[in-house]
Scaffold this motif. Structure first.
Motif, PDB file in Angstrom:
ATOM      1  N   ALA A   1       8.338  -4.552   0.809  1.00  6.82           N
ATOM      2  CA  ALA A   1       7.502  -5.564   0.400  1.00  6.82           C
ATOM      3  C   ALA A   1       6.031  -5.770   1.087  1.00  6.82           C
ATOM      4  O   ALA A   1       5.040  -5.982   0.319  1.00  6.82           O
ATOM      5  CB  ALA A   1       8.258  -6.891   1.014  1.00  6.82           C
ATOM      6  N   ILE A   2       5.931  -5.225   2.199  1.00  6.94           N
ATOM      7  CA  ILE A   2       4.638  -4.988   2.640  1.00  6.94           C
ATOM      8  C   ILE A   2       3.447  -4.057   1.993  1.00  6.94           C
ATOM      9  O   ILE A   2       2.593  -4.342   1.566  1.00  6.94           O
ATOM     10  CB  ILE A   2       4.889  -4.193   4.341  1.00  6.94           C
ATOM     11  CG1 ILE A   2       5.448  -5.627   4.964  1.00  6.94           C
ATOM     12  CG2 ILE A   2       3.318  -4.373   4.641  1.00  6.94           C
ATOM     13  CD1 ILE A   2       5.604  -5.071   6.399  1.00  6.94           C
ATOM     14  N   GLU A   3       4.338  -2.923   1.590  1.00 13.38           N
ATOM     15  CA  GLU A   3       3.504  -2.204   0.731  1.00 13.38           C
ATOM     16  C   GLU A   3       3.087  -2.603  -0.546  1.00 13.38           C
ATOM     17  O   GLU A   3       2.120  -2.528  -0.756  1.00 13.38           O
ATOM     18  CB  GLU A   3       4.589  -0.856   0.367  1.00 13.38           C
ATOM     19  CG  GLU A   3       4.391   0.262   1.500  1.00 13.38           C
ATOM     20  CD  GLU A   3       5.533   1.223   1.127  1.00 13.38           C
ATOM     21  OE1 GLU A   3       5.265   2.463   1.971  1.00 13.38           O
ATOM     22  OE2 GLU A   3       6.194   1.377   0.419  1.00 13.38           O
ATOM     23  N   ARG A   4       4.065  -3.427  -1.156  1.00  9.04           N
ATOM     24  CA  ARG A   4       3.731  -4.218  -2.313  1.00  9.04           C
ATOM     25  C   ARG A   4       2.659  -5.277  -2.207  1.00  9.04           C
ATOM     26  O   ARG A   4       1.728  -5.135  -3.050  1.00  9.04           O
ATOM     27  CB  ARG A   4       4.816  -5.043  -3.225  1.00  9.04           C
ATOM     28  CG  ARG A   4       5.614  -3.899  -3.895  1.00  9.04           C
ATOM     29  CD  ARG A   4       6.595  -4.702  -4.750  1.00  9.04           C
ATOM     30  NE  ARG A   4       7.364  -5.401  -4.002  1.00  9.04           N
ATOM     31  CZ  ARG A   4       8.659  -4.898  -3.181  1.00  9.04           C
ATOM     32  NH1 ARG A   4       8.770  -3.579  -3.510  1.00  9.04           N
ATOM     33  NH2 ARG A   4       9.302  -5.646  -2.945  1.00  9.04           N
ATOM     34  N   HIS A   5       2.510  -5.669  -1.068  1.00 10.09           N
ATOM     35  CA  HIS A   5       1.508  -6.646  -0.861  1.00 10.09           C
ATOM     36  C   HIS A   5      -0.077  -6.073  -0.422  1.00 10.09           C
ATOM     37  O   HIS A   5      -0.940  -6.410  -0.955  1.00 10.09           O
ATOM     38  CB  HIS A   5       1.951  -7.582   0.289  1.00 10.09           C
ATOM     39  CG  HIS A   5       1.040  -8.705   0.720  1.00 10.09           C
ATOM     40  ND1 HIS A   5       0.628  -9.657  -0.072  1.00 10.09           N
ATOM     41  CD2 HIS A   5       0.333  -8.795   1.735  1.00 10.09           C
ATOM     42  CE1 HIS A   5       0.044 -10.607   0.620  1.00 10.09           C
ATOM     43  NE2 HIS A   5      -0.530  -9.809   1.470  1.00 10.09           N
ATOM     44  N   LEU A   6       0.381  -4.901   0.465  1.00  7.92           N
ATOM     45  CA  LEU A   6      -0.784  -4.475   1.087  1.00  7.92           C
ATOM     46  C   LEU A   6      -1.436  -3.451  -0.006  1.00  7.92           C
ATOM     47  O   LEU A   6      -2.711  -2.853   0.145  1.00  7.92           O
ATOM     48  CB  LEU A   6      -0.694  -3.868   2.499  1.00  7.92           C
ATOM     49  CG  LEU A   6      -0.466  -4.857   3.508  1.00  7.92           C
ATOM     50  CD1 LEU A   6      -0.509  -4.083   4.867  1.00  7.92           C
ATOM     51  CD2 LEU A   6      -1.890  -5.588   3.469  1.00  7.92           C
ATOM     52  N   LEU A   7      -0.708  -2.645  -0.538  1.00  7.60           N
ATOM     53  CA  LEU A   7      -0.990  -1.476  -1.396  1.00  7.60           C
ATOM     54  C   LEU A   7      -0.926  -1.715  -2.936  1.00  7.60           C
ATOM     55  O   LEU A   7      -0.764  -0.611  -3.681  1.00  7.60           O
ATOM     56  CB  LEU A   7      -0.248  -0.058  -0.851  1.00  7.60           C
ATOM     57  CG  LEU A   7      -0.066   0.183   0.487  1.00  7.60           C
ATOM     58  CD1 LEU A   7       0.781   1.193   0.689  1.00  7.60           C
ATOM     59  CD2 LEU A   7      -1.545   0.175   1.186  1.00  7.60           C
ATOM     60  N   GLY A   8      -1.149  -2.905  -3.473  1.00 11.73           N
ATOM     61  CA  GLY A   8      -1.127  -3.158  -4.730  1.00 11.73           C
ATOM     62  C   GLY A   8      -2.553  -2.576  -5.383  1.00 11.73           C
ATOM     63  O   GLY A   8      -2.285  -2.375  -6.532  1.00 11.73           O
ATOM     64  N   TRP A   9      -3.144  -2.050  -4.802  1.00 15.68           N
ATOM     65  CA  TRP A   9      -4.405  -1.281  -5.170  1.00 15.68           C
ATOM     66  C   TRP A   9      -4.010  -0.068  -5.747  1.00 15.68           C
ATOM     67  O   TRP A   9      -5.046   0.726  -6.404  1.00 15.68           O
ATOM     68  CB  TRP A   9      -5.622  -1.425  -4.251  1.00 15.68           C
ATOM     69  CG  TRP A   9      -5.253  -0.769  -2.997  1.00 15.68           C
ATOM     70  CD1 TRP A   9      -4.987  -1.592  -1.898  1.00 15.68           C
ATOM     71  CD2 TRP A   9      -5.440   0.569  -2.308  1.00 15.68           C
ATOM     72  NE1 TRP A   9      -4.542  -0.887  -0.595  1.00 15.68           N
ATOM     73  CE2 TRP A   9      -5.049   0.494  -1.152  1.00 15.68           C
ATOM     74  CE3 TRP A   9      -5.652   1.757  -2.811  1.00 15.68           C
ATOM     75  CZ2 TRP A   9      -4.693   1.549  -0.185  1.00 15.68           C
ATOM     76  CZ3 TRP A   9      -5.667   2.835  -2.036  1.00 15.68           C
ATOM     77  CH2 TRP A   9      -5.137   2.812  -0.653  1.00 15.68           C
ATOM     78  N   ARG A  10      -2.988   0.594  -5.253  1.00 20.23           N
ATOM     79  CA  ARG A  10      -2.611   1.907  -5.634  1.00 20.23           C
ATOM     80  C   ARG A  10      -2.311   2.284  -7.055  1.00 20.23           C
ATOM     81  O   ARG A  10      -1.772   1.428  -7.607  1.00 20.23           O
ATOM     82  CB  ARG A  10      -1.525   2.507  -4.714  1.00 20.23           C
ATOM     83  CG  ARG A  10      -1.816   2.770  -3.276  1.00 20.23           C
ATOM     84  CD  ARG A  10      -0.848   3.727  -2.796  1.00 20.23           C
ATOM     85  NE  ARG A  10       0.329   2.761  -2.588  1.00 20.23           N
ATOM     86  CZ  ARG A  10       1.447   3.483  -2.017  1.00 20.23           C
ATOM     87  NH1 ARG A  10       1.151   4.493  -1.177  1.00 20.23           N
ATOM     88  NH2 ARG A  10       2.541   2.562  -1.734  1.00 20.23           N
ATOM     89  N   THR A  11      -2.615   3.321  -7.665  1.00 23.61           N
ATOM     90  CA  THR A  11      -2.428   3.324  -9.246  1.00 23.61           C
ATOM     91  C   THR A  11      -0.991   4.170  -9.165  1.00 23.61           C
ATOM     92  O   THR A  11      -0.618   4.544  -8.216  1.00 23.61           O
ATOM     93  CB  THR A  11      -3.375   4.483  -9.693  1.00 23.61           C
ATOM     94  OG1 THR A  11      -3.660   5.445  -8.687  1.00 23.61           O
ATOM     95  CG2 THR A  11      -4.666   3.788  -9.912  1.00 23.61           C
TER      96      THR A  11
END
Lengths: 274, 339, 255
Positions: free
Chosen positions: A264-274
């Motif tokens: 969940a943290i990754e989805r929140h913080l790393l939404g910019w990843r392609t």
């Protein structure tokens, strides 16, 4: 026209569609399969233990494990065990991960710190932290101190390695860009290096936190009256397989929750990843 | 009518048992694995092997050494080891409940008058006033795991003194010693050959004897797999007979000193092959002699003590309440003492 | 503010990559630097921007940058160098944050540069949502935001397909025509050089030296796609460079 003759000459032979050979090798989401595997496996063990061809010594009945879990919950003991364990996990992992990230960033940024600490980290990484538990008891006391220290130490090293690897992998052209715009050193670290290293740091944390859960059991070997690890160890020494499995299931659930939380943290913080 | 004291009773039973047990038909060189810890309390197995008693009984014995009692019990359950000696613990009872093992005889016993297990206090706790077991209230007591014999002893002492203690599981004896020396825990109980050198160092003080609280405590028992107990009667009897010869030799030489100092010396030489092997013989001898405790003649089993232990484990909810003494013990092999 | 390169040379140990480059970059002009691969074009640009130091020679600023200039020497990179975790607005504001410009002032600047680069509708988009041409527009907007005295453009269109390149060239010409800026534009693409350059500096192969400086008089606004005058200049340049390029191509790397 030569192009036209090329098309005309090999005609009149039989005509058929080209064989398709590009299938497979492309994983797709099949969510229910994982759950089905669990259900089939547990059902198989239940059948085997009920029928008797899996002896009570080999595996407990899944239904008994569930009943044990129910009793644990009903008696309130579940939370008496879970409370101290979660505290140890949170305090230990927070200390270990935050010192680990800081150290990793410093190693990534400063050549002298890298030269000094990388061999040291490489030297302490393979030490089984459990072996140091008696030492920690002398240093930090038999109560919570040694448990925090063990979990912190166990999460520290993988976090450091993941973090400085992540800092090393931050796109150098972005740092050059920051310099070319006259950003201060501190701004470059805060606005470019740290966000850029975040994917690596988070995937490192995934591993570190799993290690923290493993070490929880080890930490509760010494002097813990309550805790999931203590509960499992006691069940093991009493040969109470139902309680042993109930405890192991709790750890597994804990692992799944931690992994989901990081997801969940990754989805929140790393939404910019392609 | 002649009244026997307990010692005499035991000796008589032992003699009778030895006579009865020595007779079984000699098994034909059966391969048997015997589990042991490198403790003096396992000397009977060492003696029976070294002096050929096992061979005489037709058993080709191989000793398998373990670091702790727990894995040894598991090895019996898995069939890797045939016979072993260990303390009654929650784990052992649970394994019996699962139909894996049976207690078939007794070994080490507490006996008033002979140095038995000691109650220890850390120096810090001692200086703060923990000078007798009566002051154990509110203190921390070391144990390997919940449901271990340490847990049983500590609880019994506390109950007798009418105090409450908290128990710290530390898994290994080494860890408990470390915690006691550094004052992380307040008290512990342990066999004399470990207790005395510790007390000698000054870090730890002896504040009482377990025998005062559990006078006839059956510390260790002989046990085997349930399959051996029911199906391999002949082999099991042969084993117990040879083991009992080892016990007799041990008691006669080390406790009754039947062959004087020379006999003790020889016995120490024999035991030193297995125990304290990392120390020179002269260094090991005092520890071996200090560790002397009586082993039950004829592997007689104090059923009253075993029953008390079982009931305690059940009262603490460490094992299932439904377990009966018959599940744990096969009393058909040796004489039992119900006192 | 003008820039002067005074006898700039560079070597990595015994390996000489650039020799005695002396060049004036006049204010308000676009100077294109072309040359075969490995002649040190990009290195030269890093010297001008102060990201690397030459082993010999000096880079001089003549005169002061305009007073409202925040970052006199500002780059536009070939691979855009956008922060993927910031939106278009965030990327532009990055350049302003360290200059203590915030609030309404920052917003005014950002709105201005986004409208000049036709990005107003994309202000909230993340770089991953943008095409290559859009990304480079964002990078140009970011560069414009700090009001540079000289823009240092390192093959800014090389990562784009040819149609996008044409569009962006038109945009750059439009930007310059409205407000002339000074730029050093490094490229290996001669078509870009003749479209955008007032001066075209031709470098030789390694060690890079100035072979010739070509001046194109035709105003930027009048140059167009497939312009015959430009075709001539381009052909001329190619004749100059052809042998150098062939030789550079045949060189072994690290030989």
């Amino acid at each position: 026209m030569p192009d036209a003759t090329l098309a005309a000459t090999p005609a009149r032979d039989k005509v058929r569609a080209v064989d398709f050979r590009g299938g497979g090798f492309a994983p797709k989401t099949r969510r229910w399969v994982g759950i089905a595997v669990f259900i089939v496996l547990i059902g198989f063990v239940e059948w085997g233990t009920q029928a008797g061809w899996i002896s009570a010594l080999t595996l407990p009945k899944p239904s008994d494990v569930l009943a044990t879990f129910g009793e644990l919950y009903a008696s309130g003991l579940l939370f008496q065990h879970l409370g101290p364990s979660l505290t140890r996990l949170v305090v230990g992992a927070t200390i270990g991960a935050s010192i680990g990230v800081t150290t990793g960033v410093l190693i990534g940024l400063f050549s002298y710190i890298r030269a000094g600490l990388v061999p040291l980290v490489a030297a302490i990484f393979p030490i089984p932290k459990i072996a140091l538990l008696p030492l920690f008891v002398i240093w930090f006391g038999i109560d919570e101190g040694s448990k925090y220290a063990l979990i912190a130490f166990g999460t520290f090293t993988p976090t450091v390695v993941a973090t400085y690897g992540a800092v090393d992998n931050v796109d150098r052209t972005l740092i050059r860009m920051g310099q070319s715009f006259g950003l201060s050193w501190f701004s470059i670290v805060r606005k470019i290096v740290l966000p850029g290293a975040m994917p690596g740091i988070l995937s490192g944390l995934r591993i570190s936190l799993a290690i923290a859960i493993i070490l929880l059991v080890a930490a509760e070997m010494l002097g813990a009256e309550y805790g999931i690890g203590a509960y499992i160890l006691q069940a093991g020494s009493l040969y109470d397989l139902e309680r042993l499995f109930a405890g192991v299931v709790i750890l597994s659930i804990l692992g799944v929750i931690v992994s989901a939380a990081i997801g969940a943290i990754e989805r929140h913080l790393l939404g910019w990843r392609t | 009518m002649t009244t026997f004291n307990r010692r005499q009773t035991l000796a008589l039973i032992g003699a009778a048992a030895a006579a009865g047990l020595a007779t079984p038909a000699i098994a034909q060189n059966r391969k048997v694995t015997v589990g042991a810890l490198r403790f003096t309390s396992h000397s009977a197995s060492f003696i029976a092997l070294e002096r050929g008693y096992f061979a005489d009984a037709g058993l080709d014995v191989e000793l398998k050494f373990f670091q702790a009692a727990q894995p040894m019990a598991v090895a019996i359950a898995s069939g890797d080891v045939d016979y072993a000696v260990t303390a009654v613990s929650g784990g052992l009872i649970s394994l019996a409940d699962k139909g894996a093992i049976k207690v078939i005889g007794g070994a080490l016993s507490e006996e008033p008058g002979i140095d038995g297990q000691k109650i220890l206090a850390s120096d810090a706790a001692f200086q703060a006033g923990l000078t007798s077991p009566a002051q154990l209230g509110g203190k921390t007591f070391g144990m390997s795991t919940a449901g271990s014999s340490f847990h049983y002893m500590g609880s019994k002492v506390a109950a007798a003194e009418g105090v409450e203690m908290s128990f710290k599981p530390l898994q290994k004896v080494g860890a408990i010693i470390g915690a006691l020396k550094s004052g992380q825990i307040d008290a512990w109980s342990i066999v004399p050959h470990i207790a005395k050198p510790l007390a000698g160092s000054g870090d730890v003080h002896i504040i009482g004897d377990i025998a005062d609280y559990l006078p006839n405590y059956q510390v260790t028992t002989v046990f085997t797999s349930a399959a051996n107990a029911s199906d391999e009667r002949e082999t099991t009897e042969s084993f117990l007979a040879a083991f009992s010869q080892g016990v007799s030799d041990y008691n006669a030489t080390m406790i009754d000193r039947a062959s004087g100092d020379e006999g003790v010396d020889q016995m120490v030489d024999l035991i030193h092959k297995y125990v304290y092997t990392d120390r020179p013989r002269d260094n090991a001898a005092p520890s071996i002699i200090n560790g002397t405790m009586r082993l039950n003649e004829g592997a007689a089993l104090n059923i009253a003590s075993v029953r008390d232990q079982l009931e305690w484990f059940q009262s603490e909810a460490l094992v299932d309440e439904a377990i009966t003494l018959d599940t744990l013990v096969d009393a058909s092999y040796v004489n039992t003492i119900d006192a | 503010m003008d820039i002067r390169l005074d006898g700039v040379g560079h070597a990595y140990g015994d390996f000489e990559v650039m020799r005695d480059i002396t060049l004036d970059i006049p204010s308000g002009r676009i100077v294109c630097i072309v040359g075969p691969s490995g002649c040190g074009k990009s290195t030269l640009l890093r010297f001008i921007g102060g990201l690397e130091r030459p082993t010999s020679g000096r880079i001089l600023q003549i005169g002061d940058p305009p007073p409202d200039c925040l970052n006199p020497l500002t780059y536009v990179f070939q691979d855009f160098a956008l922060l993927p975790w910031r939106t278009v607005t965030g990327n532009v504001s990055l350049a302003l944050e360290d200059h203590r410009i915030g609030g309404a002032e920052a917003k005014a600047i950002i709105d201005d540069v986004l409208s000049r680069t036709k990005l107003t509708d994309f202000a909230k988009a993340l770089p991953k949502q943008l095409s290559g041409g859009m990304k480079q527009r964002v990078a140009i907007a970011r560069a414009l935001a700090v009001r540079p005295a000289v823009m240092l453009m390192d093959e800014p269109l090389s990562a784009l397909d040819s149609q996008t390149r044409e569009l962006l060239m038109d945009d750059l010409i439009g930007l310059w025509t409205r407000t002339p800026f000074t730029a050093v534009y490094v490229t290996h693409n001669l078509a870009e050089a003749v479209r955008l350059g007032h001066l075209i500096v031709v470098l030789s192969r390694r060690p890079g030296q100035i072979r010739q400086i070509v001046e194109i008089d035709k105003p930027l606004a009048e140059r167009g796609y497939a312009d015959p005058d430009l075709e001539d200049s381009q052909k001329q340049l190619w004749m100059l460079m052809r042998e150098e390029a062939r030789a550079a191509d045949a060189e072994l790397i690290d030989a």
